[in-house]
Design a protein around this motif. Structure first.
Motif, PDB file in Angstrom:
ATOM      1  N   MET A  52       1.126  -1.295  -0.358  1.00  0.00           N
ATOM      2  CA  MET A  52      -0.044   0.020   0.062  1.00  0.00           C
ATOM      3  C   MET A  52       0.629   0.758  -0.206  1.00  0.00           C
ATOM      4  O   MET A  52       0.193   2.160  -0.392  1.00  0.00           O
ATOM      5  N   ARG A  53       2.239   0.923   0.381  1.00  0.00           N
ATOM      6  CA  ARG A  53       2.813   2.122  -0.014  1.00  0.00           C
ATOM      7  C   ARG A  53       4.155   2.093  -0.363  1.00  0.00           C
ATOM      8  O   ARG A  53       5.241   1.748  -0.586  1.00  0.00           O
ATOM      9  N   PRO A  54       3.615   1.707  -2.122  1.00  0.00           N
ATOM     10  CA  PRO A  54       4.872   1.901  -2.641  1.00  0.00           C
ATOM     11  C   PRO A  54       5.739   2.776  -3.134  1.00  0.00           C
ATOM     12  O   PRO A  54       6.952   2.808  -4.118  1.00  0.00           O
ATOM     13  N   GLY A  55       5.456   4.014  -3.108  1.00  0.00           N
ATOM     14  CA  GLY A  55       6.524   5.193  -2.636  1.00  0.00           C
ATOM     15  C   GLY A  55       7.137   5.369  -1.639  1.00  0.00           C
ATOM     16  O   GLY A  55       8.181   6.130  -1.990  1.00  0.00           O
ATOM     17  N   VAL A  56       7.158   4.441  -0.319  1.00  0.00           N
ATOM     18  CA  VAL A  56       7.949   4.478   0.360  1.00  0.00           C
ATOM     19  C   VAL A  56       9.184   3.265  -0.130  1.00  0.00           C
ATOM     20  O   VAL A  56       8.919   2.243   0.806  1.00  0.00           O
ATOM     21  N   ASP A  57      10.600   3.251   0.718  1.00  0.00           N
ATOM     22  CA  ASP A  57      11.477   2.907   0.049  1.00  0.00           C
ATOM     23  C   ASP A  57      12.149   2.705   1.647  1.00  0.00           C
ATOM     24  O   ASP A  57      10.626   3.064   3.143  1.00  0.00           O
ATOM     25  N   TYR A  58      11.967   1.135   1.840  1.00  0.00           N
ATOM     26  CA  TYR A  58      12.256   1.123   3.014  1.00  0.00           C
ATOM     27  C   TYR A  58      13.682   1.623   3.963  1.00  0.00           C
ATOM     28  O   TYR A  58      14.418   1.818   2.916  1.00  0.00           O
ATOM     29  N   TYR A  59      13.646   1.269   4.931  1.00  0.00           N
ATOM     30  CA  TYR A  59      14.617   2.172   5.661  1.00  0.00           C
ATOM     31  C   TYR A  59      15.991   1.913   5.932  1.00  0.00           C
ATOM     32  O   TYR A  59      16.056   1.015   5.756  1.00  0.00           O
ATOM     33  N   PRO A  60      16.505   2.697   4.862  1.00  0.00           N
ATOM     34  CA  PRO A  60      18.494   2.529   5.437  1.00  0.00           C
ATOM     35  C   PRO A  60      18.899   2.157   6.102  1.00  0.00           C
ATOM     36  O   PRO A  60      20.096   3.143   6.674  1.00  0.00           O
ATOM     37  N   PHE A  61      18.850   1.299   7.128  1.00  0.00           N
ATOM     38  CA  PHE A  61      19.506   1.283   8.098  1.00  0.00           C
ATOM     39  C   PHE A  61      20.885   0.906   7.924  1.00  0.00           C
ATOM     40  O   PHE A  61      21.370   0.138   6.736  1.00  0.00           O
ATOM     41  N   THR A  62      21.734   0.848   8.878  1.00  0.00           N
ATOM     42  CA  THR A  62      23.699   0.877   8.286  1.00  0.00           C
ATOM     43  C   THR A  62      24.032  -0.880   8.734  1.00  0.00           C
ATOM     44  O   THR A  62      23.045  -1.298   9.432  1.00  0.00           O
TER      45      THR A  62
END
Length: 410
Positions: free
Chosen positions: A246-256
């Motif tokens: 449902m959130r195609p515009g939200v990328d996965y948070y870029p954790f280190t």
């Protein structure tokens, strides 16, 4: 009448709980008896397998992906497994991480047998299910042993190459556990791609899935589901996957990489400043042990990630601590909302609600002041209580006693 029913219900519940406890205890005792059966040491691979139940042999067959053996009788299956396992044992060894590799080395260094060191029944069953180490009873003592044929194979491939593979597997597993801690659910290909980017090396999908299959069985920190790998705290994997879509515009948070390796530890809790503030607030009012604090923090993160309402956190806390006043509840609620809005959520792909809100605000355009004032003066104002239109000369619905035009209608 109601009191009698309540009493009967209470008695029935108590009896049911006692029965369930006794039943689980009996299951555990049966499990122990089945696991720790008499064995002769040294023990051949065939003898170790032949002492298993047909169901336990089937588990080995499935883990090794042996075909066309399901119809065999117990004795025939034992013979075939003893013949085939040495041919594929190297592949299983290449799925080990450092913890399991070190444990096998200890067993081998002690001539293939060690006294039981308190290994869990679940882990003993997994080792047995991959035909690596078997539990047994020798001289009335619980032992863990490795058949001689497998010791020879392991020793022949042990060395720098295997150590390098074990190091790689350990990193793969920890990073995957870290990703699932923050994202909840991810399909195998997406996890593989994330790991590839983090380590800067190509990752073979088949090798990766074999490594994770054994890790899921042994550690139980991640589960295989129809929707991909899921953190073991996830109750509804399908729901999280649907929320991600449902959130195609939200990328996965870029954790280190460092953050994910840390989150991959089984007892990890994301200690945000808001979590610290929340815990400190509780410590101002209650005496809590370190273990209790850890448990509270862990449970609250789980409640939030299960997409439960903040009120459930209040109910959870109220189940074992007493709230001193209404003012305290108000302060507690404010702390919970602050914590909720700054906790990384599975459904938000590892973002916090506040992070996504701040991101969305960048794209909001401020409305011109003049048109807003004009629109407001012409708007239909409705009293929430009476649900009737409020005139400019009517009393203001806010309760000030002034006319609407002199108060909220300005």
């Amino acid at each position: 009448m109601d009191e009698k029913i309540d009493k009967k219900t209470k008695e029935a519940l108590i009896k049911a709980m006692e029965y369930a406890k006794a039943y689980n205890q009996q299951l555990q005792e049966n499990r122990e008896k089945r696991l720790w059966k008499k064995v002769d040491i040294p023990c051949s691979l065939y003898d170790a397998i032949n002492g298993l139940t047909k169901a336990e042999m089937d588990a080995i067959r499935k883990n090794y992906d042996f075909k066309n053996l399901s119809s065999l009788k117990k004795a025939e299956l034992a013979s075939e497994l003893a013949r085939l396992i040495p041919l594929k044992f190297k592949n299983v060894v290449y799925t080990l991480d450092k913890s399991r590799y070190d444990f096998i080395k200890i067993v081998i260094e002690n001539s293939g047998v060690i006294p039981d060191i308190g290994i869990s029944a679940a882990n003993a069953e997994v080792f047995m299910g991959y035909s690596i180490i078997f539990p047994g009873l020798y001289d009335n003592q619980k032992v863990l042993f490795m058949p001689d044929e497998l010791i020879d194979i392991f020793s022949s491939i042990d060395g720098r190459e295997l150590e390098s593979i074990v190091k790689r597997n350990t990193e793969w597993i920890q990073l995957t556990h870290g990703l699932l801690y923050f994202y909840g659910v991810m399909d195998a290909w997406r996890v593989k791609e994330k790991v590839k980017k983090l380590i800067g090396q190509e990752v073979d999908i088949k090798e990766f899935m074999n490594v994770m299959s054994f890790a899921c069985d042994f550690y139980g920190q991640a589960n295989r589901t129809p929707y991909g790998y899921a953190d073991d705290r996830v109750f509804d994997a399908k729901k999280i996957v649907e929320e991600h879509k449902m959130r195609p515009g939200v990328d996965y948070y870029p954790f280190t990489k460092k953050q994910l390796l840390k989150a991959g530890n089984p007892d990890y809790i994301d200690k945000t400043p808001e979590m610290d503030s929340f815990i400190n607030f509780l410590l101002e009012h209650y005496r809590l042990s370190d273990q209790e604090i850890k448990e509270i923090a862990s449970q609250i993160v789980n409640i939030i990630n299960a997409d439960s309402k903040p009120a459930l956190i209040i109910q959870y806390l109220q189940s074992f601590i007493e709230f001193p006043s209404f003012e305290f509840v108000q302060q507690l609620t404010a702390k919970i909302m602050e914590l909720y809005n700054n906790t990384r959520l599975w459904v938000l792909k590892g973002h916090t609600p506040n992070e996504l809100f701040q991101e969305e605000r960048k794209y909001l355009q401020p409305l011109p002041a003049e048109p807003l004032k004009t629109a407001q003066s012409k708007a239909k104002v409705v009293d929430i209580v009476t649900r009737t239109k409020v005139g400019r000369n009517d009393p203001c619905p806010c309760g000030s006693g002034k006319k609407y035009k002199k108060c909220c209608g300005k």
